[in-house]
Write a protein that holds these residues in place. Structure first.
Motif, PDB file in Angstrom:
ATOM      1  N   LEU A  49       0.818  -1.202   0.000  1.00 24.48           N
ATOM      2  CA  LEU A  49       0.000   0.000   0.000  1.00 24.48           C
ATOM      3  C   LEU A  49       0.858   1.261   0.000  1.00 24.48           C
ATOM      4  N   GLY A  50       2.003   1.211   0.671  1.00 24.05           N
ATOM      5  CA  GLY A  50       2.906   2.356   0.721  1.00 24.05           C
ATOM      6  C   GLY A  50       3.639   2.624  -0.575  1.00 24.05           C
ATOM      7  N   ASP A  51       3.506   1.732  -1.572  1.00 24.31           N
ATOM      8  CA  ASP A  51       4.185   1.943  -2.854  1.00 24.31           C
ATOM      9  C   ASP A  51       3.585   3.094  -3.645  1.00 24.31           C
ATOM     10  N   LEU A  52       2.326   3.429  -3.359  1.00 21.60           N
ATOM     11  CA  LEU A  52       1.615   4.469  -4.106  1.00 21.60           C
ATOM     12  C   LEU A  52       1.170   5.584  -3.171  1.00 21.60           C
ATOM     13  N   PRO A  53       1.200   6.833  -3.637  1.00 19.85           N
ATOM     14  CA  PRO A  53       0.613   7.922  -2.854  1.00 19.85           C
ATOM     15  C   PRO A  53      -0.884   7.661  -2.657  1.00 19.85           C
ATOM     16  N   ALA A  54      -1.450   8.221  -1.592  1.00 20.62           N
ATOM     17  CA  ALA A  54      -2.860   7.962  -1.256  1.00 20.62           C
ATOM     18  C   ALA A  54      -3.794   8.301  -2.405  1.00 20.62           C
ATOM     19  N   GLU A  55      -3.536   9.432  -3.081  1.00 23.60           N
ATOM     20  CA  GLU A  55      -4.435   9.833  -4.176  1.00 23.60           C
ATOM     21  C   GLU A  55      -4.349   8.874  -5.356  1.00 23.60           C
ATOM     22  N   SER A  56      -3.168   8.285  -5.565  1.00 18.55           N
ATOM     23  CA  SER A  56      -3.019   7.307  -6.651  1.00 18.55           C
ATOM     24  C   SER A  56      -3.791   6.036  -6.328  1.00 18.55           C
ATOM     25  N   PHE A  57      -3.737   5.617  -5.061  1.00 19.42           N
ATOM     26  CA  PHE A  57      -4.464   4.404  -4.692  1.00 19.42           C
ATOM     27  C   PHE A  57      -5.967   4.595  -4.865  1.00 19.42           C
ATOM     28  N   GLU A  58      -6.472   5.754  -4.514  1.00 24.92           N
ATOM     29  CA  GLU A  58      -7.905   6.017  -4.661  1.00 24.92           C
ATOM     30  C   GLU A  58      -8.332   5.866  -6.112  1.00 24.92           C
ATOM     31  N   SER A  59      -7.464   6.277  -7.029  1.00 25.44           N
ATOM     32  CA  SER A  59      -7.780   6.200  -8.450  1.00 25.44           C
ATOM     33  C   SER A  59      -7.801   4.760  -8.960  1.00 25.44           C
ATOM     34  N   ILE A  60      -6.901   3.934  -8.421  1.00 22.01           N
ATOM     35  CA  ILE A  60      -6.788   2.564  -8.922  1.00 22.01           C
ATOM     36  C   ILE A  60      -7.595   1.578  -8.090  1.00 22.01           C
ATOM     37  N   ALA A  61      -8.142   2.031  -6.967  1.00 17.30           N
ATOM     38  CA  ALA A  61      -8.863   1.146  -6.035  1.00 17.30           C
ATOM     39  C   ALA A  61      -9.933   0.283  -6.699  1.00 17.30           C
ATOM     40  N   PHE A 258       9.781  -1.879 -13.094  1.00 19.20           N
ATOM     41  CA  PHE A 258       9.747  -3.006 -12.171  1.00 19.20           C
ATOM     42  C   PHE A 258      10.750  -2.740 -11.054  1.00 19.20           C
ATOM     43  N   HIS A 259      10.539  -3.405  -9.940  1.00 21.97           N
ATOM     44  CA  HIS A 259      11.502  -3.347  -8.845  1.00 21.97           C
ATOM     45  C   HIS A 259      12.587  -4.366  -9.161  1.00 21.97           C
ATOM     46  N   PRO A 260      13.853  -3.954  -9.264  1.00 24.45           N
ATOM     47  CA  PRO A 260      14.909  -4.860  -9.720  1.00 24.45           C
ATOM     48  C   PRO A 260      15.092  -6.110  -8.878  1.00 24.45           C
ATOM     49  N   THR A 261      14.832  -6.024  -7.580  1.00 20.28           N
ATOM     50  CA  THR A 261      15.077  -7.159  -6.693  1.00 20.28           C
ATOM     51  C   THR A 261      13.840  -8.022  -6.493  1.00 20.28           C
ATOM     52  N   THR A 262      12.695  -7.400  -6.262  1.00 23.50           N
ATOM     53  CA  THR A 262      11.479  -8.156  -5.959  1.00 23.50           C
ATOM     54  C   THR A 262      10.673  -8.519  -7.200  1.00 23.50           C
ATOM     55  N   GLY A 263      10.845  -7.766  -8.286  1.00 19.73           N
ATOM     56  CA  GLY A 263      10.080  -8.021  -9.504  1.00 19.73           C
ATOM     57  C   GLY A 263       8.713  -7.358  -9.530  1.00 19.73           C
ATOM     58  N   TYR A 264       8.300  -6.675  -8.461  1.00 15.73           N
ATOM     59  CA  TYR A 264       7.000  -5.994  -8.465  1.00 15.73           C
ATOM     60  C   TYR A 264       6.978  -4.944  -9.581  1.00 15.73           C
ATOM     61  N   SER A 265       5.938  -4.978 -10.415  1.00 12.01           N
ATOM     62  CA  SER A 265       5.885  -4.074 -11.565  1.00 12.01           C
ATOM     63  C   SER A 265       4.723  -3.088 -11.520  1.00 12.01           C
ATOM     64  N   PHE A 266       3.648  -3.448 -10.867  1.00 12.45           N
ATOM     65  CA  PHE A 266       2.453  -2.603 -10.918  1.00 12.45           C
ATOM     66  C   PHE A 266       2.684  -1.185 -10.389  1.00 12.45           C
ATOM     67  N   PRO A 267       3.315  -0.999  -9.214  1.00 14.52           N
ATOM     68  CA  PRO A 267       3.458   0.357  -8.686  1.00 14.52           C
ATOM     69  C   PRO A 267       4.237   1.294  -9.601  1.00 14.52           C
ATOM     70  N   VAL A 268       5.344   0.816 -10.165  1.00 16.18           N
ATOM     71  CA  VAL A 268       6.161   1.665 -11.030  1.00 16.18           C
ATOM     72  C   VAL A 268       5.391   2.034 -12.290  1.00 16.18           C
ATOM     73  N   ALA A 269       4.733   1.041 -12.884  1.00 14.50           N
ATOM     74  CA  ALA A 269       3.962   1.300 -14.102  1.00 14.50           C
ATOM     75  C   ALA A 269       2.845   2.308 -13.848  1.00 14.50           C
ATOM     76  N   TYR A 270       2.174   2.167 -12.707  1.00  6.83           N
ATOM     77  CA  TYR A 270       1.053   3.065 -12.440  1.00  6.83           C
ATOM     78  C   TYR A 270       1.516   4.476 -12.091  1.00  6.83           C
ATOM     79  N   LYS A 271       2.613   4.595 -11.337  1.00  7.96           N
ATOM     80  CA  LYS A 271       3.134   5.927 -11.022  1.00  7.96           C
ATOM     81  C   LYS A 271       3.542   6.650 -12.302  1.00  7.96           C
ATOM     82  N   TYR A 338      10.514  -1.231  -0.664  1.00  6.62           N
ATOM     83  CA  TYR A 338       9.577  -1.698  -1.677  1.00  6.62           C
ATOM     84  C   TYR A 338       9.123  -0.570  -2.602  1.00  6.62           C
ATOM     85  N   ARG A 339       9.085   0.640  -2.083  1.00 10.76           N
ATOM     86  CA  ARG A 339       8.702   1.786  -2.900  1.00 10.76           C
ATOM     87  C   ARG A 339       9.819   2.187  -3.851  1.00 10.76           C
TER      88      ARG A 339
END
Length: 380
Positions: A49-61, A258-271, A338-339
């Motif tokens: 949840l901390g990967d995205l600013p609060a306003e970004s999460f509201e948009s993608i919720a 993407f996050h180079p170590t964990t592979g998480y891609s959604f937060p970077v793509a959405y930001k 993670y962010r």
């Protein structure tokens, strides 16, 4: 003439198209993909949840399928539950919901021959022009990989209720073929994603072997599977450096989303999608915006490419110790990790103490990568 043409209708380009249409509905965009249908049944995208600013999460919720307020990790020496939010998105639900927003801009079952700065060339040399062309079709040539993140997962219905807190890393298992852990996401009382994940130096994935390990883990936990609803698997490269830019505008994997170590891609793509749409809506210079964004992204990721080297230089049976130590750190450090916005004091905390390898090997990683100054620049 289009405003934007998106080559490929994967996660990154779909998010960009969605945000641009929201920011400026009159924008003329086209998204081209070789698939016959705009859907996918094989992915689960998760993020903290901390990967995205609060306003970004509201948009993608509206696209988020599950949200938990805490998660746990489990290592041989301790178990910890962190009060940090965690979210997951089923790819089939994502595409189904997105279709209502982008269907008028979709062109499916179309093969792209080539992409340049302002042109997409299709078969029979048919050319489409745009102010900006974003290529999100994946890398044409693979960057050198240090190793691979491999996973096999079952989406299951169980016979009895299960714990309702995600276990994002259960490392209490045999460390074969590299650093290994199990990952569980409870969708409801009796439905769950159970995933067998490991970091290995070779790309081969034995589905039969890894599925058997999944069954053994389920048995060890005392769970009984009533039905396997879906299976997923994959091999993700863990690379040594930022992907080379083959096009002026890239998106997705080839743009480092993407996050180079964990592979998480959604937060970077959405930001990126949110920031690009805002720049477009404010009539900013898109080329300048993109160049600045790429440089910032490279700088933020340099530390993680170094960490990847350390992870794979450590003896296979000792690699878990890096993460075992990491999850003892303060929650704000874990959240920034993670962010992808690591700070000097976080780096000091992660590297303090005895590493799971000799000092000489650790120092060799630093000098091989030559990134000490870049990842320290601007951090505080």
């Amino acid at each position: 003439m289009y405003d934007f043409i998106f080559a490929g209708a994967g996660l990154a380009n779909t998010l960009i198209a969605y945000e641009i249409k929201k920011a400026r509905p009159q924008s003329k965009i086209l998204m081209i993909d070789q698939r016959k249908e705009f859907k996918s049944n094989s992915h689960t995208w998760s993020f903290h949840l901390g990967d995205l600013p609060a306003e970004s999460f509201e948009s993608i919720a509206p696209f988020v399928d599950c949200r938990w307020e805490k998660y746990s990790v489990n290592f041989p020496s301790y178990t910890r539950t962190l009060d940090l939010g965690y979210c997951s998105i089923h790819s089939h639900n994502f595409y189904e919901k997105m279709l209502t927003h982008v269907k008028d801009s979709l062109q499916l079952d179309t093969r792209i021959v080539s992409v340049s700065k302002n042109t997409v060339t299709l078969q029979n040399d048919y050319k489409l022009q745009a102010k900006y062309v974003f290529d999100g079709r994946g890398p044409q040539k693979q960057n050198k990989s240090l190793g691979y993140q491999k996973f096999v997962g079952f989406d299951v219905t169980l016979k009895s209720p299960t714990p309702q807190i995600p276990m994002i890393m259960d490392n209490c298992c045999l460390q074969s073929d590299g650093f290994r852990f199990f990952y569980t996401l409870p969708w409801s009382e009796k439905t769950m994603l159970i995933e067998n994940t490991y970091y290995s130096t070779n790309p081969k994935l034995s589905l039969e072997k890894e599925r058997q390990l999944l069954y053994e883990y389920v048995q060890q936990k005392g769970w009984e599977i009533q039905k396997i609803n879906r299976q997923e698997s994959g091999v993700l490269p863990i690379i040594a450096r930022y992907p080379s830019q083959e096009n002026l505008f890239a998106s997705g994997w080839k743009a480092g989303f993407f996050h180079p170590t964990t592979g998480y891609s959604f937060p970077v793509a959405y930001k990126f999608a949110r920031e690009l749409a805002a720049a477009w809506n404010n009539d900013e210079n898109i080329e300048k915006f993109y160049a600045n964004w790429v440089q910032k992204n490279k700088r933020n990721k340099s530390f993680f490419f170094l960490l990847n080297r350390l992870l794979f230089k450590a003896p296979p049976q000792q690699r878990y110790r890096i993460l075992e130590k990491f999850y003892k750190l303060p929650p704000d450090t874990i959240s920034r990790f993670y962010r992808g916005e690591i700070m000097k004091r976080d780096i000091a905390r992660i590297f303090s103490g005895r590493p799971p390898m000799s000092i000489s090997k650790a120092m060799k990683c630093f000098f091989e990568h030559m990134i000490i100054k870049p990842f320290m620049k601007g951090a505080s």
